[in-house]
Every structure is written in structure tokens, then in C-alpha cells.
Design an enzyme around this catalytic site. Structure first.
Site, PDB file in Angstrom:
ATOM      1  N   GLY A   1       0.830  -1.035   0.023  1.00 26.11           N
ATOM      2  CA  GLY A   1       0.054  -0.037   0.157  1.00 26.11           C
ATOM      3  C   GLY A   1       0.834   1.332   0.074  1.00 26.11           C
TER       4      GLY A   1
ATOM      5  N   ASP B   1       7.397   5.464  -3.473  1.00 21.41           N
ATOM      6  CA  ASP B   1       7.108   5.498  -1.936  1.00 21.41           C
ATOM      7  C   ASP B   1       8.405   5.592  -0.986  1.00 21.41           C
ATOM      8  OD1 ASP B   1       4.480   5.000  -2.739  1.00 21.41           O
ATOM      9  OD2 ASP B   1       4.635   2.717  -2.644  1.00 21.41           O
TER      10      ASP B   1
END
Length: 314
Positions: free
Chosen positions: A34, A256
Site C-alpha cells: 500500500g 514510495d
């Protein structure tokens, strides 16, 4: 007290061990992935307190997410949702050079995130709020949650970080661009690739694009060039960073990692050139093994990219 607060959907991740069409895969590694939780893990590993908020199914996958993030030192504010399952992410390698990612997240627990799930006091206590443009694409309630969190942060004087993280499986370029143009004036730190930046402003040239984006509000604009490095525009000054030379195994999660490295150094008060270098180093680490976050570095790892000539650390 937390330093970084983030929220969004984290999914159970099944990664095929075999290269080729997924229909021939027989063995999978189970993990999680995620964008926002990846950032939380990266910031935590680099020495800063990070909190992740999200809905998970009241199932084994939800437990996997909660226990794994807690084990990485993240303050987990997971909300079990008995009415919806944890979303799934299936990752295969169609060829040696092409990763195929499929999402099964429609009506998942994570997509049911709502404004009431977010504690305003938690956001007000943070040093920075990090959001992703993935979350508003999940559902109307998730979109409302992002705007609510941003409004709370803005009223409290908490800086807001936004990673564009465009996912064409979730919404069209036109939809994403309209939402990004609506909120960019509230953003302090913006992360984007060149293609993602052009969802907001159709400007050629990286320097010109960064300038146009900064003119819309963000104090810090980070443009990622993948294997070609990155640039930062802050306070009218442009910085560039060369990429680290590593062998790429799995590129998913590199953006990320980049955001986590930059934000961790920003929290540490590092100089602009240093935080950009750390961001690039974290992104390089992320691609060196399978998994979205498993290779994220700790502070003690950063010098490993300056490896000895024979590649052996003795």
C-alpha cells in the site's frame, strides 16, 4: 507524539514466484502493499515516528497488515470492518522485464474509509500529513476523507505532503487531473513523475513543469525520473540528484521509498541536497529485491550503496 501521519488502503499481496502468465503460476509469496503504509514503514526505518490509519477486513489479511506494520515500528490505527474484505493485490512477472499488477479492491474494507475514521487530534499533533492521490480514487467516502484530513491539517498549520501516485486502473487522467488541480493549492510538498505532473499542468520540460507546479502552491516540488535520478524545486532553487547504480529486481514501491527518504530527512532538518540524496538512495534500495517495502533502508544501510569494488562487505 507522531511525526508523520498518513492513511489509505493497504492490501494483501500475492506475488507469483514464476515468470510468465499468471494462469500458470502455482506458488505465491504472501505479503502486503500500500503506497501510504510503504511510506510509513520507510519513515519509521529512517528513525522517525510514523502513524498509518486505514480500514482492513476482519480477516486474516487484516491481521497480517496490522501485525506487520506494528512490527516495523509504525503506530497502526487499523479499523476492522466486518462488512468488507481486505483488498488483494496480485503481482506477476509476465517477462523478465515486465511486472504485471492486478488489484481486487472494489468494495474492499480500505475503499470504505471515511472522514469519521480520522482522528483530528492525531492530525493536529503531527509534524506533517502525507496523502496519496490513490485514496480519493477509491470511493466518494475516501475522497471526502482526504479533503477532511487536509482541511484539519491546514487549519492547524500542519504541512501537507501529496504523492500523485496515478493509477489508471482507478480513474481516468481527466478525473485525476481535475482533483489534483483542485487541491494542489493546499499542498506544501508534491511528489510526481513528469507524466504525473502533466496531469496537473501540460508543460514541456522538467524545469518548466516544476516551476508551473510550484506556482500553484507547493513550497517543495519533487520530480522523479526513475533510473535517471530526480530534481527538487524549493524556494526558487533547483537541485538535481544523480541515480544510484543498482541491479533492479522489482521497481514497484520505488516512488514510495523516495517519498519516505525525503520526508524523513525533512523531519530531521537535513539540508536540501542531503534529503534529495537520501530520497534517491531509498528509492534505489527499494528496487533491489522482491516486495514493495522489504528493502527499504535504515540509516545504517545508506552507505552500502557506495559498495566496495568487489561487491563484498567484509
Amino acid at each position: 507524539m507522531t511525526e508523520l501521519v498518513t492513511f489509505g488502503e493497504t492490501m494483501a499481496l500475492f506475488a507469483a514466484r514464476r515468470t510468465g502468465p499468471l494462469r500458470f503460476a502455482r506458488d505465491f509469496d504472501l505479503g502486503l502493499g500500500g503506497a501510504e503504509s510503504n511510506v510509513a514503514i520507510g519513515v519509521s526505518r529512517l528513525g522517525h515516528a510514523a502513524t498509518w490509519v486505514g480500514r482492513v477486513g476482519a480477516d486474516e489479511f487484516g491481521d497480517l497488515i496490522r501485525f506487520t506494520l506494528a512490527g516495523e515500528g509504525v503506530d497502526v490505527r487499523a479499523i476492522p470492518d466486518p462488512g468488507a474484505p481486505t483488498g488483494l493485490m496480485i503481482k506477476g512477472r509476465r517477462t523478465a522485464d515486465l511486472i504485471d499488477v492486478r488489484y481486487y479492491r472494489r468494495d474492499s474494507a480500505g475503499s470504505r474509509l471515511r472522514a469519521g475514521d480520522l482522528d483530528p487530534a492525531l492530525i493536529r499533533s503531527a509534524r506533517i500529513l502525507h496523502v496519496s492521490a490513490i485514496t480519493p480514487a477509491l470511493s466518494a467516502s475516501a475522497r471526502d476523507a482526504v479533503r477532511h484530513a487536509m482541511a484539519v491539517a491546514r487549519d492547524a498549520g500542519v504541512p501537507i505532503s501529496l504523492d500523485v501516485n496515478y493509477r489508471r486502473a482507478l480513474w481516468s487522467p481527466e478525473e485525476a487531473g481535475a482533483w489534483l488541480r483542485e487541491v494542489i493549492g493546499e499542498v506544501d510538498v508534491l511528489f510526481a513523475t513528469e507524466a504525473e505532473g502533466r496531469l496537473i499542468a501540460d508543460v514541456e520540460g522538467a524545469d518548466e513543469l516544476a516551476g508551473e507546479l510550484a506556482g500553484r502552491g507547493p513550497k517543495h516540488v519533487l520530480i522523479k525520473f526513475g533510473a535517471e535520478g530526480a530534481m527538487e524545486l524549493s524556494g526558487g532553487a533547483v537541485l538535481r540528484a544523480e541515480p544510484y547504480q543498482v541491479t533492479e529486481v522489482d521497481s514497484v514501491g520505488a516512488g514510495d521509498a523516495f517519498a519516505a527518504g525525503w520526508l524523513a530527512d525533512w523531519l530531521a532538518g537535513a539540508k536540501p541536497a542531503d534529503r534529495l540524496a537520501t530520497a534517491c538512495a531509498a528509492g534505489a534500495f527499494a528496487v533491489t529485491s522482491q516486495g514493495d517495502w522489504e528493502s527499504l533502508p535504515r540509516r545504517s544501510d545508506l552507505d552500502l550503496l557506495r559498495k566496495p569494488a568487489d561487491g563484498v562487505n567484509r
